[in-house]
Design a protein around this motif. Structure first.
Motif, PDB file in Angstrom:
ATOM      1  N   TYR A 109      -5.598  -3.130   7.712  1.00 31.88           N
ATOM      2  CA  TYR A 109      -4.271  -3.564   7.288  1.00 31.88           C
ATOM      3  C   TYR A 109      -3.799  -4.698   8.188  1.00 31.88           C
ATOM      4  CZ  TYR A 109      -3.976   0.766   4.571  1.00 31.88           C
ATOM      5  OH  TYR A 109      -4.202   1.788   3.671  1.00 31.88           O
ATOM      6  N   LEU A 110      -3.252  -5.735   7.596  1.00 26.87           N
ATOM      7  CA  LEU A 110      -2.673  -6.825   8.367  1.00 26.87           C
ATOM      8  C   LEU A 110      -1.175  -6.596   8.475  1.00 26.87           C
ATOM      9  CD1 LEU A 110      -3.596 -10.549   8.246  1.00 26.87           C
ATOM     10  CD2 LEU A 110      -1.202  -9.874   8.378  1.00 26.87           C
ATOM     11  N   LEU A 111      -0.693  -6.477   9.699  1.00 24.51           N
ATOM     12  CA  LEU A 111       0.717  -6.196   9.950  1.00 24.51           C
ATOM     13  C   LEU A 111       1.373  -7.422  10.567  1.00 24.51           C
ATOM     14  CD1 LEU A 111       0.420  -2.598  11.456  1.00 24.51           C
ATOM     15  CD2 LEU A 111       0.443  -3.302   9.060  1.00 24.51           C
ATOM     16  N   GLU A 112       2.329  -7.979   9.865  1.00 22.30           N
ATOM     17  CA  GLU A 112       3.098  -9.098  10.389  1.00 22.30           C
ATOM     18  C   GLU A 112       4.219  -8.527  11.253  1.00 22.30           C
ATOM     19  OE1 GLU A 112       4.222 -11.863  11.920  1.00 22.30           O
ATOM     20  OE2 GLU A 112       2.839 -12.675  10.422  1.00 22.30           O
ATOM     21  N   ALA A 113       3.988  -8.528  12.550  1.00 22.83           N
ATOM     22  CA  ALA A 113       4.903  -7.845  13.471  1.00 22.83           C
ATOM     23  C   ALA A 113       6.280  -8.481  13.501  1.00 22.83           C
ATOM     24  CB  ALA A 113       4.309  -7.822  14.884  1.00 22.83           C
ATOM     25  N   THR A 114       6.378  -9.770  13.141  1.00 24.82           N
ATOM     26  CA  THR A 114       7.677 -10.447  13.179  1.00 24.82           C
ATOM     27  C   THR A 114       8.470 -10.250  11.890  1.00 24.82           C
ATOM     28  OG1 THR A 114       6.749 -12.511  12.315  1.00 24.82           O
ATOM     29  CG2 THR A 114       6.741 -12.211  14.712  1.00 24.82           C
ATOM     30  N   SER A 115       7.889  -9.565  10.926  1.00 27.51           N
ATOM     31  CA  SER A 115       8.591  -9.364   9.658  1.00 27.51           C
ATOM     32  C   SER A 115       9.847  -8.524   9.859  1.00 27.51           C
ATOM     33  CB  SER A 115       7.670  -8.664   8.649  1.00 27.51           C
ATOM     34  OG  SER A 115       8.388  -8.311   7.482  1.00 27.51           O
ATOM     35  N   LYS A 116      10.904  -8.922   9.218  1.00 29.56           N
ATOM     36  CA  LYS A 116      12.162  -8.166   9.295  1.00 29.56           C
ATOM     37  C   LYS A 116      12.430  -7.381   8.013  1.00 29.56           C
ATOM     38  CE  LYS A 116      12.487  -9.662  13.351  1.00 29.56           C
ATOM     39  NZ  LYS A 116      12.045  -8.742  14.436  1.00 29.56           N
ATOM     40  N   ARG A 117      11.395  -7.260   7.183  1.00 29.32           N
ATOM     41  CA  ARG A 117      11.500  -6.386   6.002  1.00 29.32           C
ATOM     42  C   ARG A 117      11.420  -4.932   6.472  1.00 29.32           C
ATOM     43  NH1 ARG A 117       6.957  -7.631   1.963  1.00 29.32           N
ATOM     44  NH2 ARG A 117       8.147  -6.139   0.711  1.00 29.32           N
ATOM     45  N   ARG A 118      12.300  -4.102   5.998  1.00 29.66           N
ATOM     46  CA  ARG A 118      12.374  -2.717   6.472  1.00 29.66           C
ATOM     47  C   ARG A 118      11.572  -1.802   5.544  1.00 29.66           C
ATOM     48  NH1 ARG A 118      18.682  -2.412   8.604  1.00 29.66           N
ATOM     49  NH2 ARG A 118      18.570  -4.338   9.838  1.00 29.66           N
ATOM     50  N   LEU A 119      10.257  -1.906   5.674  1.00 27.67           N
ATOM     51  CA  LEU A 119       9.375  -1.099   4.842  1.00 27.67           C
ATOM     52  C   LEU A 119       9.243   0.295   5.423  1.00 27.67           C
ATOM     53  CD1 LEU A 119       6.556  -3.725   4.187  1.00 27.67           C
ATOM     54  CD2 LEU A 119       8.441  -3.094   2.677  1.00 27.67           C
ATOM     55  N   SER A 120       9.425   1.295   4.584  1.00 28.34           N
ATOM     56  CA  SER A 120       9.343   2.682   5.045  1.00 28.34           C
ATOM     57  C   SER A 120       8.218   3.427   4.332  1.00 28.34           C
ATOM     58  CB  SER A 120      10.685   3.395   4.828  1.00 28.34           C
ATOM     59  OG  SER A 120      11.057   3.355   3.464  1.00 28.34           O
ATOM     60  N   ASN A 121       7.109   2.720   4.154  1.00 26.49           N
ATOM     61  CA  ASN A 121       5.960   3.323   3.477  1.00 26.49           C
ATOM     62  C   ASN A 121       4.715   2.565   3.917  1.00 26.49           C
ATOM     63  OD1 ASN A 121       3.941   4.171   1.674  1.00 26.49           O
ATOM     64  ND2 ASN A 121       5.422   4.510   0.033  1.00 26.49           N
ATOM     65  N   TRP A 122       3.763   3.255   4.527  1.00 21.43           N
ATOM     66  CA  TRP A 122       2.551   2.591   4.999  1.00 21.43           C
ATOM     67  C   TRP A 122       1.774   1.971   3.848  1.00 21.43           C
ATOM     68  CZ3 TRP A 122       0.839   1.373   9.769  1.00 21.43           C
ATOM     69  CH2 TRP A 122      -0.472   0.928   9.885  1.00 21.43           C
ATOM     70  N   GLN A 123       1.779   2.614   2.684  1.00 23.90           N
ATOM     71  CA  GLN A 123       1.025   2.108   1.541  1.00 23.90           C
ATOM     72  C   GLN A 123       1.572   0.770   1.046  1.00 23.90           C
ATOM     73  OE1 GLN A 123       1.624   5.455   1.979  1.00 23.90           O
ATOM     74  NE2 GLN A 123      -0.544   5.681   2.474  1.00 23.90           N
ATOM     75  N   ALA A 124       2.801   0.433   1.438  1.00 20.82           N
ATOM     76  CA  ALA A 124       3.368  -0.851   1.031  1.00 20.82           C
ATOM     77  C   ALA A 124       2.861  -2.003   1.897  1.00 20.82           C
ATOM     78  CB  ALA A 124       4.898  -0.791   1.111  1.00 20.82           C
ATOM     79  N   LEU A 125       2.154  -1.695   2.977  1.00 16.80           N
ATOM     80  CA  LEU A 125       1.648  -2.732   3.869  1.00 16.80           C
ATOM     81  C   LEU A 125       0.361  -3.332   3.295  1.00 16.80           C
ATOM     82  CD1 LEU A 125       2.314  -0.878   7.220  1.00 16.80           C
ATOM     83  CD2 LEU A 125       3.677  -2.685   6.178  1.00 16.80           C
ATOM     84  N   PRO A 126       0.130  -4.621   3.518  1.00 20.90           N
ATOM     85  CA  PRO A 126      -0.987  -5.302   2.836  1.00 20.90           C
ATOM     86  C   PRO A 126      -2.345  -5.045   3.495  1.00 20.90           C
ATOM     87  CG  PRO A 126       0.196  -6.850   4.212  1.00 20.90           C
ATOM     88  CD  PRO A 126       0.974  -5.557   4.271  1.00 20.90           C
ATOM     89  N   LEU A 127      -3.360  -4.960   2.679  1.00 20.19           N
ATOM     90  CA  LEU A 127      -4.728  -4.932   3.179  1.00 20.19           C
ATOM     91  C   LEU A 127      -5.083  -6.329   3.686  1.00 20.19           C
ATOM     92  CD1 LEU A 127      -6.468  -2.867   0.354  1.00 20.19           C
ATOM     93  CD2 LEU A 127      -5.974  -2.085   2.670  1.00 20.19           C
ATOM     94  N   ALA A 128      -5.779  -6.386   4.814  1.00 17.57           N
ATOM     95  CA  ALA A 128      -6.112  -7.677   5.411  1.00 17.57           C
ATOM     96  C   ALA A 128      -6.920  -8.545   4.453  1.00 17.57           C
ATOM     97  CB  ALA A 128      -6.880  -7.458   6.714  1.00 17.57           C
TER      98      ALA A 128
END
Length: 275
Positions: A213-232
């Protein structure tokens, strides 16, 4: 046309109960979000800024292919001969004829330290939800370029602990805190150095259930679900060059672009040993 309109209206009438359910779910989600933020505030305020401890970053790097380790004193002696402006940049080091064995950066103590050493084994609080660290960063830390915060210096790194207590920071500060927190939760997480849309950048790759998973650490989107995070593999614009965790430093074997963070195109260059 009239028949189509009738069917559309009938469909609307039939979906009104579903619409009511969705509206209720949205209200409940908003309430849950507010409750989560209040709970985070309570947890985070337990750790007063005055209680921040100084983490030991000193260590040596054992380079694959040579028995002679690279000590921190060596890089600091070299950096000391540079101008203050030049030493503010991240340095990638060659050692004993082996290229790109590790990287170092200037910290808040005005000294260069190995990249791995900024991951000090810190988590603000424990959680079983892997999305909580990214969510917390979104609501607690502001993005600011280093030259605006540190009197024109181009690149100053915060440790994971400092990144939590410092209100502002740039991409690597966000990434260091996020990666270290995830590591504390048992995730194979790494800080990645490279470019995003052609500009120097740092982000996090997390390997969960054998998926990257690629995590954009600077993102200010308040996602509360791991499945919503993008695959690298599906994320565009990111070009990795190096990656590191608390112990190891990897360099890409060649200049060809990749969206994969494991495999033979990555070379484990060194191991950091904290003293």
């Amino acid at each position: 046309m009239r028949g189509w309109l009738f069917i559309a209206c009938l469909g609307t009438l039939l979906t009104l109960p579903d619409l009511a359910v969705k509206l209720t779910q949205r209200r409940e989600a908003a309430t849950t979000g507010r409750q989560l933020e209040e709970a985070l505030d309570q947890r985070l305020n337990i750790n007063a800024p005055g209680s921040v401890q100084r983490d030991r970053q000193y260590g040596v790097v054992r380079v694959v292919g040579t028995s002679r380790p690279l000590p921190e004193e060596t890089i600091q002696q070299i950096v000391a001969r540079r101008s203050r402006e030049q030493s503010a940049y991240v340095s990638v080091w060659n050692w004993q004829g082996i290229p790109q064995v590790t990287a170092s950066a200037r910290g808040l103590d005005n000294k260069h330290h190995f990249a791995n050493s900024y991951l000090v084994g810190f988590r603000p609080f424990n959680t079983k939800q892997l999305w909580v660290p990214l969510y917390t960063l979104a609501i607690r830390k502001e993005y600011q370029y280093d030259h605006l915060q540190y009197a024109g210096l181009t690149d100053i790194w915060q440790t994971s602990r400092q990144a939590f207590y410092q209100k502002r920071g740039d991409c690597e500060d966000h990434a260091i805190l996020l990666a270290d927190w995830l590591i504390e939760l048992g995730v194979d997480a790494r800080v990645v150095l490279g470019t995003h849309n052609g500009e120097g950048h740092a982000w996090v790759v997390a390997i969960v259930d054998n998926k990257e998973y690629l995590l954009e650490a600077t993102s200010k989107r308040r996602l509360s679900n791991w499945q919503a995070l993008p695959l690298a593999a599906l994320t565009e614009g990111y070009e990795p060059e190096f990656q590191f965790n608390r112990h190891f430093f990897w360099a890409k074997k060649d200049t060809r672009p990749t969206r994969k963070y494991r495999g033979s195109h990555w070379v484990k260059k060194s191991q950091f040993i904290r003293s």
